[in-house]
Design an enzyme around this catalytic site. Sequence first.
Site, PDB file in Angstrom:
ATOM      1  N   GLY A  51       0.811  -1.212   0.000  1.00  6.81           N
ATOM      2  CA  GLY A  51       0.000   0.000   0.000  1.00  6.81           C
ATOM      3  C   GLY A  51       0.845   1.264   0.000  1.00  6.81           C
ATOM      4  O   GLY A  51       1.711   1.430   0.868  1.00  6.81           O
TER       5      GLY A  51
ATOM      6  N   PHE B 140      -0.839   7.082   2.720  1.00  5.88           N
ATOM      7  CA  PHE B 140      -0.041   7.844   3.686  1.00  5.88           C
ATOM      8  C   PHE B 140       0.779   6.931   4.593  1.00  5.88           C
ATOM      9  O   PHE B 140       1.955   7.173   4.836  1.00  5.88           O
ATOM     10  CB  PHE B 140      -0.947   8.741   4.530  1.00  5.88           C
ATOM     11  CG  PHE B 140      -1.476   9.912   3.771  1.00  5.88           C
ATOM     12  CD1 PHE B 140      -0.642  10.978   3.460  1.00  5.88           C
ATOM     13  CD2 PHE B 140      -2.793   9.960   3.350  1.00  5.88           C
ATOM     14  CE1 PHE B 140      -1.119  12.082   2.752  1.00  5.88           C
ATOM     15  CE2 PHE B 140      -3.279  11.053   2.640  1.00  5.88           C
ATOM     16  CZ  PHE B 140      -2.447  12.112   2.339  1.00  5.88           C
TER      17      PHE B 140
ATOM     18  N   GLU C 178     -17.206  19.164   3.144  1.00  5.70           N
ATOM     19  CA  GLU C 178     -16.456  19.810   2.061  1.00  5.70           C
ATOM     20  C   GLU C 178     -17.191  19.658   0.722  1.00  5.70           C
ATOM     21  O   GLU C 178     -17.264  20.603  -0.064  1.00  5.70           O
ATOM     22  CB  GLU C 178     -15.033  19.254   2.025  1.00  5.70           C
ATOM     23  CG  GLU C 178     -14.262  19.711   3.269  1.00  5.70           C
ATOM     24  CD  GLU C 178     -12.842  19.160   3.394  1.00  5.70           C
ATOM     25  OE1 GLU C 178     -11.984  19.894   3.880  1.00  5.70           O
ATOM     26  OE2 GLU C 178     -12.613  17.988   3.012  1.00  5.70           O
TER      27      GLU C 178
END
Lengths: 452, 452
Positions: free
Chosen positions: A17, A20, A176
């Site tokens: 992966g 982050f 958002e």
Amino acid sequence: MVDLHDNNPPHQVVIIGGGFGGLYAAKALSKANVNVTLIDKRNFHLFQPLLYQVATGALSPADISSPLRSVLSKSKNTSVLLGEVNDIDPTAQKVMVGSEAVPYDTLIVATGAKHSYFGKDNWEEFAPGLKTVEDAIEMRRRIFMAFEAAEKETDPVKRQALLTFVIVGGGPTGVELAGAIAELATKTLKEDFRKIDTSETRVLLLEGLDRVLPPFAPELSQTAEASLKALGVDVQTKTLVTHIENDIVTIKQGDDVKEIAAKTVLWAAGVKASAMGKILTEKTGVESDRAGRVIVEPDLSIKGHPNIFVVGDLANFAHQNDKPLPGVAPVAMQEGEYVAKLIQKRLKGETLPQFKYVDRGSLAMIGQHAAVVDLGFIKLRGFFAWFFWLFIHIYFLIEFDNKLVVMIQWLWSYFTRNRGARLITGKEVVKPVPVESNEHYQPAKTRQPLNV
Amino acid sequence: MVDLHDNNPPHQVVIIGGGFGGLYAAKALSKANVNVTLIDKRNFHLFQPLLYQVATGALSPADISSPLRSVLSKSKNTSVLLGEVNDIDPTAQKVMVGSEAVPYDTLIVATGAKHSYFGKDNWEEFAPGLKTVEDAIEMRRRIFMAFEAAEKETDPVKRQALLTFVIVGGGPTGVELAGAIAELATKTLKEDFRKIDTSETRVLLLEGLDRVLPPFAPELSQTAEASLKALGVDVQTKTLVTHIENDIVTIKQGDDVKEIAAKTVLWAAGVKASAMGKILTEKTGVESDRAGRVIVEPDLSIKGHPNIFVVGDLANFAHQNDKPLPGVAPVAMQEGEYVAKLIQKRLKGETLPQFKYVDRGSLAMIGQHAAVVDLGFIKLRGFFAWFFWLFIHIYFLIEFDNKLVVMIQWLWSYFTRNRGARLITGKEVVKPVPVESNEHYQPAKTRQPLNV
């Protein structure tokens, strides 16, 4: 104690992966005396917190993505392998990528989460979520196609359904998205259509709890709600979605059940662990929680397998207080970096105290001009919060050329309210809009023959 | 003579196609006393000359696209209609968009061209062309997946085929693609892989005539060929492609027949008229040429139908010299503007002299640092040509926010040789690479167990 002379064959770290968690682990290992193989099914790192900007036409996918190979090109001890891991063998210490076996000494699993419909997987067709670049492009297609279809629709009831956008989930992504769509309708698209008034667009934000942005301080939730309302967003808290089908969202508020006619429904509610969680559970016997997240030890390894670590959204780390750490980028970054440090300590025969998350705060953007920032010791709102949001997001965009371009795009859109990336692309570009009720198309005024 | 008082119902102009021809016609009519409806199946204008930059990962689709509605938002007499025209009725003066009839007084057809495989349509699967945003993303996927697959491939013969790129057609698109891929391999990707040396990549540019860039002056063709060779491109002129199948391109040079093993073949050769050409021929009896382009009158109308015009790549205009005008953006722009002016003249009962194309020159980019520019009175090469190319392309990008971002992206990539937009996206993201010949994956060095 391991001898660290150069002629020793290096320790092999495999990271699954490139989000982050995985990427920050790899970067933190770039100077270590280990070999690193980073496996991802995509060739780029995606800055997920900004995906909603792609979904609403403000940024392009490449603006918020960095090719993994180029992020790691200077880490000469690191190879990137494009592929999907379909199995793990903790006894033989290898992972399978298709039919290839990749051996490891230490494994870091950082495959993240995907959206969850709480068992109602058939809702996905009507209410797409926002986790991948393809999701964002599909969302963008639906949003802009709804305005196009409304422009052609002559039935006022159908037109209103086309101009109704329902966002399920009042976390940062939902807030958002709602703010961005409201601004799109009232500002960006205002002059673009001839038959519809886009400022009649209805944006509904549905949240099950009693306030939006539940992880933030209550006063910031209030500010966020007020900012959303100022943009024209209809915020409905304590609202449960009980059914979604084509054009209809059924909601429950207390004992009231209501139906909302909406062509565009966007999902920003639940997440569940990626498929690697299940493989880990099956192969190592480690426990997982209800969302499929793997229960990790205080050092982020898994029970009985000290050389297998889980970081980021896939991990359930509940050693600081009872609640597991939230699935946000800063947690993943700190976990990735912790594991990288621990591996290097272990290679020297040393160890580290248990992982401890340092919460530097939360932040969310509402429209192009307002934001809320909760740093614990200080709470920001309005322009300063907006500026801070911008700074933090740009700072963490991994590669500098992206940072520069994104900053300019933002400054530009801040001053012009323009969103240049509102392309409708994808397989079915011109999805036929139902026209049963449509009259023959009539230009605004009658015609005058031409004298030739 | 038509009375132009305000209370007259305005003349209805319908434009099919929002490319250079259609958009420039619409913009030139924005202050005229007419109603304009621009119909396109996409919601954006695409700056096609820069599509190769998307295909090679330097720019994002949105950087070279402008939403049609926003380009025309200030033209209050103009409506944009998203849809595909499937029929024309010249007697009733209407076009059909699905089941909707759109009436016109004057019709401008500007639907352009698509790529042609000279009757070998089965080649498209192996050698995609470059006309749409989706084409560019598919080309980008193939180019970057080839490097990824090569990194995994252990058989040197197969690896070489993966690192061989064949571009068919030595016109501007072929030259620009070849230069960009060569630079990508030798510069951008140089540090990114661990097992392959990307500078061993072979880029072949095949051209049937005796020189690349046949429309340019011969000395500029020589410069272009020399620049391509300096970048490592293998330029083969007088070369015909006789067969393309999976991994093999068969070419004919004089009497020699050769096979080239190449995984990635890109088509930059023939074009043919879009489907509207056939509809026009059937419905109006107008003649078309071998490539399906509609033969137009000296005023760009079609025979017997003075209120139907064809402009851009779909038109065959051969009234200046015997050869029809080339299918390039400046021709389409000038034709669109001419028709807009003619309509306004006719409304006043006046007319215009026949259309005359003003050739302001041709230009092509080779890699990031060289270009050739043929302005007729002056020929530029090297850095000045590159700068001029940049200036012209940025100048003609329709919307200012795109111009600014594209300029910065370019300056950035000029100094860093980076290409940030090299995302592999699309349906089959991780296409399984044949692994029969692969050994089990082995990290570069042997492994060292971890002391935990």
